[in-house]
Design an enzyme around this catalytic site. Structure first.
Site, PDB file in Angstrom:
ATOM      1  CE  LYS A 151      36.829  51.416  45.202  1.00  0.00           C
ATOM      2  NZ  LYS A 151      37.300  51.628  43.821  1.00  0.00           N
TER       3      LYS A 151
ATOM      4  CG  ASP B  49      39.960  49.174  44.689  1.00  0.00           C
ATOM      5  OD1 ASP B  49      39.800  49.939  43.738  1.00  0.00           O
ATOM      6  OD2 ASP B  49      40.775  49.415  45.606  1.00  0.00           O
TER       7      ASP B  49
HETATM    8  O1  2IT Z   1      38.493  52.112  41.103  1.00  0.00           O
HETATM    9  C1  2IT Z   1      37.803  51.513  40.251  1.00  0.00           C
HETATM   10  O2  2IT Z   1      37.280  52.101  39.308  1.00  0.00           O
HETATM   11  C2  2IT Z   1      37.616  50.067  40.425  1.00  0.00           C
HETATM   12  N1  2IT Z   1      38.168  49.508  41.375  1.00  0.00           N
HETATM   13  C3  2IT Z   1      36.767  49.293  39.478  1.00  0.00           C
HETATM   14  C4  2IT Z   1      35.317  49.407  39.841  1.00  0.00           C
HETATM   15  C5  2IT Z   1      34.384  48.568  39.020  1.00  0.00           C
HETATM   16  O3  2IT Z   1      33.192  48.599  39.359  1.00  0.00           O
HETATM   17  O4  2IT Z   1      34.795  47.886  38.077  1.00  0.00           O
END
Ligand code: 2IT
Length: 446
Positions: free
Chosen positions: A125, A165
């Site tokens: 993340k 996100d």
């Molecule tokens: O919290 C999540 O799963 C997302 N923001 C999507 C992450 C993604 O790599 O598509």
């Protein structure tokens, strides 16, 4: 034997004040204690002590020039949490509240979520404390470029694949992708959530909300409840809330609320059709408010400073942000006859709220199961990029459906209690954990 209090005391001494991160870890420890204690080989290699620490954290400054010519400095981060089952994968969050505790909780959750999807993705993340609110398009572009000027060194299609996100949608992904390509001269699937013209996948924009509703519908079916005609309270009004409202309406339910930082909208006639389209306009305004909805549609009322959980509903779907539904909200929902809570935001409910749902044996499932359709469809985008082709919408949607079905199945398999109640929190955490744990065991002390 896992001593949760001792473990948490050590962890909070090491990471003082990281409340969201510590909260996310504790929830998982409670769920997995039983299976962990059955595997003494885990303890011998300090598996948990390793699993709770990110493999790597990258932090950097992001200097950029605003429209007035003033230099602004934000903080940028990428938390590469766990790569046991695949390259790091997870979104970027641009929001004023972003700090390391929030990104570590999100990266930790992402590790288990990605494991549940059945697809080969590790957890990561990242993001910045940059607030897109009120920024011009040119400022957003310059910020994204400055952010990527540092991040590009640490990512790659087989290394780490960021996505969106909160505060990061197709526009931001486009700018980030353009800068990555310019710096590396490499056109690859290094980001997901791209526009269709340059490698994006059909259904990715809808996927988090659609997958959430496929999961919630399956929870209801398992309990013998028909979603048709049910009243749904949704929080948020962004991409996730939009996808959830669209699919809930398609399945025959009636969505009566959306919300923003300014309060919530209650529309007893149902938020469907052009009203769902209007959510996109609200988002595009960049003001981060929902109040204008009530001026546009007279059937609706705006409730400033309040949360949608006070509205009467059968199903509650948190779609905004972490800890947005607390113990008091949970008690209010239960008192109003709510039957089912499907968390589509990450860690949308506080521990007090979750305890109450489990105590009342309500249908409740956590974000890492319910919202996994988003990242799963990101992985489908990676697959298409790697094969240099694109699938039809029906094909992607079909796969998304199957993945959500499989996640539900794993939750039931690991979460069914002696009296038949399905503890989805336990099911999701145990299933997600065991796959990562086995992969870590096989790969030695790294
Ligand atoms: O919290 C999540 O799963 C997302 N923001 C999507 C992450 C993604 O790599 O598509």
């Amino acid at each position: 034997m896992l001593n949760i209090d001792q473990f948490m005391a050590n962890l909070s001494a090491r990471h003082p004040g990281e409340s969201e991160y510590l909260q996310a870890v504790k929830e998982v420890l409670i769920s997995i204690k039983d299976v962990y204690d059955k595997h003494p080989e885990f303890e011998r290699v300090s598996l948990l002590e390793r699993l709770v620490e990110p493999e790597r954290i990258i932090t950097f400054r992001v200097p950029w020039v605003d429209d007035k010519g003033k230099v602004q400095v934000n903080l940028g981060y990428r938390v590469q949490f766990n790569s046991a089952i695949g390259p790091y994968k997870g979104g970027l969050r641009f929001h004023a509240s972003v700090n390391l505790s929030i990104l570590k909780f999100l990266g930790f959750e992402q590790t288990f979520k990605n494991s549940l999807t059945t697809l080969p993705m590790g957890g990561g993340k990242g993001g910045s404390d940059f607030s897109p609110r009120g920024k011009s398009d040119a400022e957003i572009m310059r910020f994204c470029q400055a952010f990527m000027q540092e991040l590009y060194r640490y990512i790659g299609p087989e290394v780490d694949v960021p996505a969106g996100d909160i505060g990061v949608g197709a526009r931001e992904i486009g700018y980030l992708f353009g800068e990555y390509k310019k710096l590396t001269r490499d056109f690859s699937g290094v980001l997901t959530g791209k526009n269709l013209e340059f490698g994006g996948s059909l259904v990715r924009p809808e996927a988090t909300g659609f997958g959430g509703l496929y999961f919630v519908n399956e929870m209801l079916q398992t309990a013998g409840v028909d979603i048709k005609g049910k009243t749904v309270a949704i929080s948020g009004f962004g991409n996730v809330a939009w996808g959830a409202a669209t699919k809930a309406t398609q399945l025959g339910a009636k969505v009566v609320t959306i919300s923003g930082p300014d309060g919530y909208i209650y529309d007893p006639e149902g938020i469907s059709g052009e009203k769902i389209d209007y959510m996109l306009e609200l988002r595009a305004s960049g003001n981060d408010i929902v109040a204008p909805y009530a001026d546009e549609f007279p059937s609706a009322t705006f409730h400033p400073g309040k949360k949608p959980w006070e509205a009467k509903c059968d199903i509650a779907l948190p779609c905004a942000t972490q800890n947005e539904l607390n113990g008091d909200d949970a008690a209010q929902l239960i008192a109003n006859g709510c039957q089912c809570v499907g968390e589509i935001s990450n860690m949308g409910c506080t521990p007090e709220a979750i305890d109450l749902f489990l105590e009342k044996k309500m249908l409740y499932a956590p974000g890492k199961a319910v919202n996994a359709g988003g990242v799963a469809t990101s992985c489908l985008e990676m697959s298409q990029n790697a094969m240099h082709l694109s699938w039809r919408a029906e094909e992607v949607d079909q796969r998304l459906h199957e993945i959500m079905h499989s996640i539900h199945h794993q939750c039931v398999a690991h979460g069914r209690e002696a009296d038949g109640y399905i503890n989805y929190v336990k099911g999701a955490n145990v299933a997600g954990f065991m796959k990562v744990a086995k992969a870590m065991m096989a790969q030695g002390i790294v």
